[in-house]
Write a protein that holds these residues in place. Sequence first.
Motif, PDB file in Angstrom:
ATOM      1  N   ALA A  17      65.174  37.302  25.729  1.00 53.64           N
ATOM      2  CA  ALA A  17      66.087  36.627  26.659  1.00 53.64           C
ATOM      3  C   ALA A  17      67.346  37.462  26.891  1.00 53.64           C
ATOM      4  CB  ALA A  17      66.450  35.242  26.127  1.00 53.64           C
ATOM      5  N   VAL A  18      67.866  38.078  25.837  1.00 57.02           N
ATOM      6  CA  VAL A  18      69.036  38.951  25.958  1.00 57.02           C
ATOM      7  C   VAL A  18      68.690  40.157  26.830  1.00 57.02           C
ATOM      8  CG1 VAL A  18      70.548  40.535  24.687  1.00 57.02           C
ATOM      9  CG2 VAL A  18      70.122  38.230  23.797  1.00 57.02           C
ATOM     10  N   LYS A  21      68.599  39.131  30.446  1.00 56.44           N
ATOM     11  CA  LYS A  21      69.935  38.855  30.970  1.00 56.44           C
ATOM     12  C   LYS A  21      70.673  40.134  31.361  1.00 56.44           C
ATOM     13  CE  LYS A  21      74.289  36.632  29.819  1.00 56.44           C
ATOM     14  NZ  LYS A  21      74.993  35.754  28.894  1.00 56.44           N
ATOM     15  N   TYR A  22      70.486  41.205  30.560  1.00 55.26           N
ATOM     16  CA  TYR A  22      71.190  42.464  30.800  1.00 55.26           C
ATOM     17  C   TYR A  22      70.313  43.503  31.502  1.00 55.26           C
ATOM     18  CZ  TYR A  22      74.801  40.477  27.869  1.00 55.26           C
ATOM     19  OH  TYR A  22      75.785  39.656  27.366  1.00 55.26           O
ATOM     20  N   HIS A  23      69.178  43.082  32.012  1.00 56.19           N
ATOM     21  CA  HIS A  23      68.266  43.945  32.772  1.00 56.19           C
ATOM     22  C   HIS A  23      67.817  45.162  31.965  1.00 56.19           C
ATOM     23  CE1 HIS A  23      69.330  41.438  36.165  1.00 56.19           C
ATOM     24  NE2 HIS A  23      70.606  41.705  35.930  1.00 56.19           N
ATOM     25  N   SER A  60      79.281  37.227  26.027  1.00 53.87           N
ATOM     26  CA  SER A  60      78.329  37.627  27.078  1.00 53.87           C
ATOM     27  C   SER A  60      78.755  38.905  27.777  1.00 53.87           C
ATOM     28  CB  SER A  60      78.149  36.506  28.106  1.00 53.87           C
ATOM     29  OG  SER A  60      77.561  35.392  27.506  1.00 53.87           O
ATOM     30  N   PHE A  87      78.219  44.637  33.278  1.00 52.29           N
ATOM     31  CA  PHE A  87      78.264  43.684  32.158  1.00 52.29           C
ATOM     32  C   PHE A  87      79.390  43.970  31.180  1.00 52.29           C
ATOM     33  CE2 PHE A  87      73.789  43.775  33.526  1.00 52.29           C
ATOM     34  CZ  PHE A  87      73.635  42.441  33.860  1.00 52.29           C
TER      35      PHE A  87
END
Length: 89
Positions: A17-18, A21-23, A60, A87
């Motif tokens: 999932a992380v 989120k950060y591609h 985040s 990010f």
Amino acid sequence: MTFSEYAFGRYETDIAAVAAKYHLNLNDLQVESFSPGRLAILVEKVGNCRFKIHLNLEESRIISVKQIAGEAALHGSEDQFAKYKSFMK
């Protein structure tokens, strides 16, 4: 995805999932450290380069990125860190 320690494997779903989120490229991702909801240190392979990424999961954001393998970008060429900069705060 590979793990520097076997115990990090139990967080595989959270790490995936992380990464999403950060591609980050999940197939070429090495987990050096992971503390759910707090901190992650990941190494991502992009082409012939490897980047060590420190993430603050509480805020985040990406704390830092360092290229640890591969050739440095030549002056005037594409920014190798562009995908991470959005990010960072």
